[in-house]
Design a protein around this motif. Structure first.
Motif, PDB file in Angstrom:
ATOM      1  N   GLY A 120       0.807  -1.220   0.000  1.00  0.00           N
ATOM      2  CA  GLY A 120       0.000   0.000   0.000  1.00  0.00           C
ATOM      3  C   GLY A 120       0.837   1.267   0.000  1.00  0.00           C
ATOM      4  N   THR A 121       2.078   1.144  -0.457  1.00  0.00           N
ATOM      5  CA  THR A 121       2.966   2.310  -0.463  1.00  0.00           C
ATOM      6  C   THR A 121       4.210   1.970  -1.259  1.00  0.00           C
ATOM      7  N   ASP A 122       5.186   2.873  -1.228  1.00  0.00           N
ATOM      8  CA  ASP A 122       6.445   2.654  -1.931  1.00  0.00           C
ATOM      9  C   ASP A 122       7.420   1.863  -1.058  1.00  0.00           C
ATOM     10  N   GLN A 123       8.534   1.431  -1.650  1.00  0.00           N
ATOM     11  CA  GLN A 123       9.473   0.566  -0.933  1.00  0.00           C
ATOM     12  C   GLN A 123      10.147   1.280   0.237  1.00  0.00           C
ATOM     13  N   LEU A 124      10.475   2.548   0.061  1.00  0.00           N
ATOM     14  CA  LEU A 124      11.113   3.296   1.147  1.00  0.00           C
ATOM     15  C   LEU A 124      10.182   3.408   2.348  1.00  0.00           C
ATOM     16  N   THR A 125       8.904   3.682   2.081  1.00  0.00           N
ATOM     17  CA  THR A 125       7.932   3.775   3.169  1.00  0.00           C
ATOM     18  C   THR A 125       7.692   2.409   3.797  1.00  0.00           C
ATOM     19  N   SER A 126       7.729   1.354   2.978  1.00  0.00           N
ATOM     20  CA  SER A 126       7.609   0.003   3.525  1.00  0.00           C
ATOM     21  C   SER A 126       8.714  -0.263   4.538  1.00  0.00           C
ATOM     22  N   MET A 127       9.914   0.200   4.212  1.00  0.00           N
ATOM     23  CA  MET A 127      11.032   0.036   5.132  1.00  0.00           C
ATOM     24  C   MET A 127      10.782   0.802   6.428  1.00  0.00           C
ATOM     25  N   ALA A 128      10.245   2.005   6.302  1.00  0.00           N
ATOM     26  CA  ALA A 128       9.960   2.810   7.487  1.00  0.00           C
ATOM     27  C   ALA A 128       8.883   2.164   8.355  1.00  0.00           C
ATOM     28  N   LEU A 129       7.941   1.489   7.720  1.00  0.00           N
ATOM     29  CA  LEU A 129       6.869   0.827   8.460  1.00  0.00           C
ATOM     30  C   LEU A 129       7.359  -0.418   9.186  1.00  0.00           C
ATOM     31  N   ARG A 130       8.219  -1.186   8.520  1.00  0.00           N
ATOM     32  CA  ARG A 130       8.581  -2.507   9.025  1.00  0.00           C
ATOM     33  C   ARG A 130       9.998  -2.580   9.584  1.00  0.00           C
ATOM     34  N   ARG A 131      10.811  -1.579   9.305  1.00  0.00           N
ATOM     35  CA  ARG A 131      12.221  -1.526   9.729  1.00  0.00           C
ATOM     36  C   ARG A 131      13.109  -2.451   8.907  1.00  0.00           C
ATOM     37  N   ASP A 132      12.563  -3.475   8.281  1.00  0.00           N
ATOM     38  CA  ASP A 132      13.334  -4.301   7.359  1.00  0.00           C
ATOM     39  C   ASP A 132      12.354  -4.922   6.373  1.00  0.00           C
ATOM     40  N   LEU A 133      12.882  -5.483   5.298  1.00  0.00           N
ATOM     41  CA  LEU A 133      12.019  -6.068   4.272  1.00  0.00           C
ATOM     42  C   LEU A 133      12.263  -7.567   4.132  1.00  0.00           C
ATOM     43  N   ARG A 134      12.583  -8.218   5.244  1.00  0.00           N
ATOM     44  CA  ARG A 134      12.843  -9.654   5.176  1.00  0.00           C
ATOM     45  C   ARG A 134      11.580 -10.427   4.799  1.00  0.00           C
ATOM     46  N   GLY A 135      10.453  -9.970   5.300  1.00  0.00           N
ATOM     47  CA  GLY A 135       9.200 -10.579   4.876  1.00  0.00           C
ATOM     48  C   GLY A 135       8.859 -10.133   3.466  1.00  0.00           C
ATOM     49  N   SER A 136       8.028 -10.887   2.785  1.00  0.00           N
ATOM     50  CA  SER A 136       7.659 -10.517   1.421  1.00  0.00           C
ATOM     51  C   SER A 136       6.215 -10.896   1.167  1.00  0.00           C
ATOM     52  N   VAL A 137       5.729 -10.471  -0.006  1.00  0.00           N
ATOM     53  CA  VAL A 137       4.350 -10.810  -0.369  1.00  0.00           C
ATOM     54  C   VAL A 137       4.178 -12.317  -0.500  1.00  0.00           C
ATOM     55  N   ASP A 138       5.278 -13.038  -0.697  1.00  0.00           N
ATOM     56  CA  ASP A 138       5.190 -14.493  -0.816  1.00  0.00           C
ATOM     57  C   ASP A 138       4.773 -15.161   0.491  1.00  0.00           C
ATOM     58  N   ASP A 139       4.931 -14.437   1.597  1.00  0.00           N
ATOM     59  CA  ASP A 139       4.520 -14.973   2.900  1.00  0.00           C
ATOM     60  C   ASP A 139       3.024 -14.802   3.148  1.00  0.00           C
ATOM     61  N   PHE A 140       2.340 -14.124   2.240  1.00  0.00           N
ATOM     62  CA  PHE A 140       0.942 -13.750   2.462  1.00  0.00           C
ATOM     63  C   PHE A 140       0.042 -14.943   2.783  1.00  0.00           C
ATOM     64  N   PRO A 141       0.052 -16.024   1.997  1.00  0.00           N
ATOM     65  CA  PRO A 141      -0.850 -17.143   2.320  1.00  0.00           C
ATOM     66  C   PRO A 141      -0.629 -17.701   3.726  1.00  0.00           C
ATOM     67  N   GLN A 142       0.636 -17.874   4.096  1.00  0.00           N
ATOM     68  CA  GLN A 142       0.947 -18.399   5.430  1.00  0.00           C
ATOM     69  C   GLN A 142       0.471 -17.439   6.516  1.00  0.00           C
ATOM     70  N   ASN A 143       0.652 -16.138   6.292  1.00  0.00           N
ATOM     71  CA  ASN A 143       0.238 -15.149   7.288  1.00  0.00           C
ATOM     72  C   ASN A 143      -1.277 -15.071   7.419  1.00  0.00           C
ATOM     73  N   VAL A 144      -1.986 -15.253   6.307  1.00  0.00           N
ATOM     74  CA  VAL A 144      -3.451 -15.268   6.357  1.00  0.00           C
ATOM     75  C   VAL A 144      -3.932 -16.441   7.211  1.00  0.00           C
ATOM     76  N   VAL A 145      -3.357 -17.607   6.996  1.00  0.00           N
ATOM     77  CA  VAL A 145      -3.748 -18.795   7.765  1.00  0.00           C
ATOM     78  C   VAL A 145      -3.435 -18.592   9.247  1.00  0.00           C
ATOM     79  N   GLU A 146      -2.271 -18.029   9.542  1.00  0.00           N
ATOM     80  CA  GLU A 146      -1.911 -17.762  10.936  1.00  0.00           C
ATOM     81  C   GLU A 146      -2.921 -16.825  11.582  1.00  0.00           C
ATOM     82  N   LEU A 147      -3.271 -15.760  10.887  1.00  0.00           N
ATOM     83  CA  LEU A 147      -4.234 -14.787  11.396  1.00  0.00           C
ATOM     84  C   LEU A 147      -5.603 -15.427  11.582  1.00  0.00           C
ATOM     85  N   LYS A 148      -5.998 -16.221  10.611  1.00  0.00           N
ATOM     86  CA  LYS A 148      -7.291 -16.915  10.681  1.00  0.00           C
ATOM     87  C   LYS A 148      -7.350 -17.818  11.922  1.00  0.00           C
ATOM     88  N   ASN A 149      -6.253 -18.480  12.210  1.00  0.00           N
ATOM     89  CA  ASN A 149      -6.209 -19.355  13.385  1.00  0.00           C
ATOM     90  C   ASN A 149      -6.315 -18.570  14.684  1.00  0.00           C
TER      91      ASN A 149
END
Length: 340
Positions: A120-149
């Motif tokens: 929902g923003t640019d890469q620089l702002t993503s860094m400011a939000l998260r402090r690092d970019l180790r996570g990625s959009v590829d983690d989305f399915p796993q994170n959805v399942v975790e949240l659902k649980n």
């Protein structure tokens, strides 16, 4: 597969509010307008009122989406309020579960959790939000399942629990603008919302993918799809076209990568954009329905015939607040009223 014929009066209508900051106005003005709009559409029978997470954008005031959801839910009494959506890469699933578990505890049966996999923003702002970019959009399915649980049935043996949150079963929606989210929503048996208001290209493919991949493994027994579109209705086609120039200017700024508050309407877009910019904006805004109530009704019915969606969500980006409210007022009689 032939879809059953639906009429607008057979399906619900909802609101997507980007909480626009108007040129010459403040975020505080935007929040007042949001509450006023939410109260009005609730009275007219709209089903849900969603706000979207955006960051570092001069024209959008909904960055603290969870706070605004609570504010709007507290200012209304019946309409469902939620996120369209929370950008999950920016947040730990447990934090989101606790936040929405809290909202659902405060406003039982009224909270929706829409999830997106873009930042929902640019890469620089993503860094400011998260402090690092180790996570990625590829983690989305796993994170959805975790949240659902976390939001699912109470498990006293779990080492990590969302309190409040567990047992709340807040409805989770997958949001998307491609077939990726559509397939994920189908596999997980979740409702799906497509962002055709700014990314129309893969709408039909995504709906087809969602319906074909849907598995009835949860509370939802059949696929349920929302399409979000732009609608600007006014008392005449000419007035609506004039109002729509604010929307076109906003997307022209997106194309140019310039950040500005929402601009007042202009007499004509000619001279403001070149041919390539005009083409780019019009492609992004393909599913924009602008005109009188009669014109909009005809075009929206054609859209429903083509897509067979179960619900239409409407974004109305108009500079004048009274005109924006009136647009939704003209739209309300065309759709099924919420059971409230």
């Amino acid at each position: 597969m032939t879809m059953p014929t639906k009429k607008l009066a057979d399906i619900p209508v909802s609101v997507l509010d980007l909480v626009p900051i108007l040129d010459g106005k403040t975020a505080a003005d935007s929040f007042k307008n949001t509450v006023d709009l939410a109260r009005n559409v609730e009275g007219w029978g709209f089903t849900r009122y969603w706000m979207a997470e955006h960051h570092n954008m001069a024209g959008i005031a909904s960055s603290a989406t969870v706070v605004l959801i609570g504010h709007v839910a507290g200012a209304t009494s019946k309409i469902r309020v939620g996120s369209g959506g929370i950008m999950l890469p920016n947040h730990a699933p447990l934090v989101v579960a606790e936040q929405f578990g809290t909202l659902a505890t405060l406003y039982p049966g009224r909270i929706d959790l829409g999830l997106g996999r873009a930042p929902g923003t640019d890469q620089l702002t993503s860094m400011a939000l998260r402090r690092d970019l180790r996570g990625s959009v590829d983690d989305f399915p796993q994170n959805v399942v975790e949240l659902k649980n976390y939001l699912g049935p109470v498990d006293p043996t779990a080492r990590v629990r969302a309190v409040p949150g567990e047992g709340s079963n807040v409805p989770i929606w997958i949001l998307g603008s491609s077939t990726f989210g559509a397939q994920l929503a189908g596999i997980l048996g979740l409702p799906y919302a497509f962002a055709s208001h700014f990314a129309p290209t893969q709408l039909q493919a995504a709906l087809k993918t969602y319906r074909e991949s849907f598995q009835s493994i949860g509370e939802l027994k059949e696929p349920y799809a929302i399409a979000c579109v732009n609608v600007i209705a006014a008392d005449s086609d000419e007035e609506a076209l004039h109002l729509s120039t604010s929307l076109y200017q906003s997307f022209l700024n997106v194309v140019r990568g310039t950040a500005k508050p929402m601009q007042p309407p202009v007499k004509s877009m000619e001279g403001l954009w070149d041919a390539s910019e005009r083409y780019a904006v019009q492609q992004m805004l393909r599913y924009s329905f602008v005109g009188s109530a009669t014109t909009v009704q005809t075009e929206l019915q054609q859209f429903l015939d083509e897509t067979g969606v179960d619900e239409i969500m409407v974004g109305t980006n108009v500079y004048d607040h009274a005109a924006r409210v009136h647009s939704y007022e003209l739209l309300a009689p065309l759709f099924k009223k919420a059971d409230q």
